[in-house]
Design an enzyme around this catalytic site. Structure first.
Site, mmCIF file in Angstrom:
data_model
loop_
_atom_site.group_PDB
_atom_site.id
_atom_site.type_symbol
_atom_site.label_atom_id
_atom_site.label_comp_id
_atom_site.label_asym_id
_atom_site.label_seq_id
_atom_site.Cartn_x
_atom_site.Cartn_y
_atom_site.Cartn_z
ATOM 1 C CB CYS A 99 -0.941 -0.001 1.203
ATOM 2 S SG CYS A 99 -2.249 -1.253 1.105
ATOM 3 C CB ILE A 100 2.734 2.958 2.703
ATOM 4 C CG1 ILE A 100 1.638 2.655 3.734
ATOM 5 C CG2 ILE A 100 3.255 4.364 2.948
ATOM 6 C CD1 ILE A 100 2.117 2.684 5.161
#
Length: 441
Positions: free
Chosen positions: A272-273
């Site tokens: 994700c990040i």
């Protein structure tokens, strides 16, 4: 209104299909099976489907007993045969959305999946996309293709977007007790989505459109990326001032309002990040907007491996050893503690950079015994984790802590090591005589 679908959800006669059985899809499939729904998992990887049907787990934090129980009860089965999608009432897509080599969105998995399911769609089905992506993807890639195939979205087929919110390895949150954001292409689609997710999730958060739901997910991860970028930058400043940034964060965390602790590290990891912010920056350019703040955080976070390698060189120099030719042991290949998830792990960047500078690098990670094949790091596939013992560890010139698992013993490591570069503050509890071996990074 999708009345037949709603009634089938309500009386639990609906069959739920989950496409993509990774870190998001498998827990979701188990949640629906545990909720009383017949659930079919779809994946192109026959190793995963075979494991599930045998009641085995291939993800560390997912208990095999829960899979075996769901399979033996008849509520869960897995297959590579996508023609069986005709038999399900809901299709939930949990496929990867990586970046390409230019840091631009790669929707090939989403597009390929929707193309593969189009021949098997039938009236009355609800389709949900959970993959993180830029606002407009659901309309542009799913709705357009479904309608081009002759269906009417909002009438005979219902389409929603509901971003995944998994936190692998976090015992406080399972799939169903994390509030579920849902946006529909039409009001009827939203009703179908609310019913689908409300049947197993404790709380459903409806929003006005799929675009709002898509941007919600990006905001969540951009918030984390920017704050991690901030603390990583502060760490560089603190190092130059000979200040322990971990002590600073601990002190700031005592403020009961207006502050949330984020911690520095060797870079960003996970699916994700490191990826999600660039989905928004790419889409924003279409509207003539330059997202400078988001991109700056990305630049800082991507630069951290360079800083870590420099700290390794500094540590070796203190012992009159060059980086070139030194033996280095990297601790922790997973991107976060206590999981086997090594997607986008900064440890791979460290392996590459240290090797490029002439170091001989191995790794130890109890949860990643052998590096699995991947598109990004195929050259490391098959490399095994070295053993955790004194005879092995004392042969290395330097130990680099990239990720620290609770199962590891920091005093053993410090006793056996010649010197340590610690990116995770794992050495904080060491006695003073062993801390002399540690250089924080």
């Amino acid at each position: 209104m999708p009345t037949d679908f709603l009634s089938r959800i309500q009386d639990q006669s609906a069959t739920v299909g989950v496409v993509g059985l990774g870190y998001v899809g498998l827990p979701l499939a188990l949640a629906y099976a545990a909720g009383g729904f017949k659930t079919v998992g779809f994946d192109i990887d026959d190793k995963k489907t075979t494991a599930i049907n045998a009641g085995n787990s291939y993800i560390k934090h997912i208990d095999a007993a829960s899979i075996a129980s769901a399979v033996h009860s008849g509520k869960l089965a897995a297959t590579t045969d996508f023609s069986q999608l005709r038999e399900v009432d809901a299709i939930i897509l949990c496929v990867p959305t990586p970046l390409d080599e230019h840091f631009e969105p790669d929707l090939s998995y989403v597009v390929g999946t929707i193309e593969s399911i189009l021949p098997h769609l039938r009236s009355g089905q609800t389709i949900s996309l959970e993959s993180t992506t830029y606002p407009g993807t659901t309309n542009e890639e799913l709705v357009s293709r479904i309608e081009a195939a002759g269906h009417t979205v909002g009438s005979d087929i219902h389409v929603v977007y509901s971003p995944e919110r998994e936190d692998p390895g976090n015992p406080e949150f399972a799939a169903t007790n994390i509030p579920k954001v849902v946006g529909g292409h039409t009001p009827a689609c939203l009703e179908a989505g609310k019913a689908l997710y409300g049947s197993v999730f404790d709380q459903v958060v409806p929003v006005s459109s799929t675009q709002v739901a898509e941007l919600t997910k990006l905001l969540e991860n951009i918030y984390r990326s920017v704050n991690i970028g901030l603390v990583n930058e502060l760490k560089l400043v603190a190092d130059q001032m000979n200040i322990d940034i971990w002590e600073v964060i601990q002190a700031a965390s005592t403020k009961p309002f207006g502050f949330k602790a984020f911690y520095p590290g060797p870079g960003l990891g996970g699916h994700c990040i490191p990826i999600d912010p660039f989905y928004l920056t790419w889409k924003a350019r279409e509207y003539g907007v330059h997202t400078r703040f988001i991109e700056l955080a990305g630049e800082i976070n991507r630069a951290m491996p360079t800083h870590i390698v420099r700290r390794c060189a500094d540590a070796l120099n203190q012992h009159k050893k060059p980086l070139n030719g030194s033996k280095i042991l990297l601790i922790g290949l997973a991107y976060k503690p206590n999981v086997d998830d090594d997607r986008e792990s900064p440890s791979y960047e460290l392996l590459d950079r240290l090797t490029d500078q002439g170091a001989e690098v191995d790794y130890h990670d109890p949860y990643v015994p052998v590096i699995r094949p991947s598109r990004e790091h195929s050259h490391w596939a098959g490399k095994p984790s070295v053993e955790w013992n004194q005879a092995t560890i004392e042969t290395y010139d330097l130990v680099l802590i990239s990720t620290w698992h609770d199962s590891l013993n920091i005093e053993e490591l410090a006793t056996w090591s010649q010197q340590i570069v610690d990116t995770r503050n794992a050495s904080a509890t060491l006695p003073p005589e062993l801390k002399t071996k540690v250089l924080k990074a």
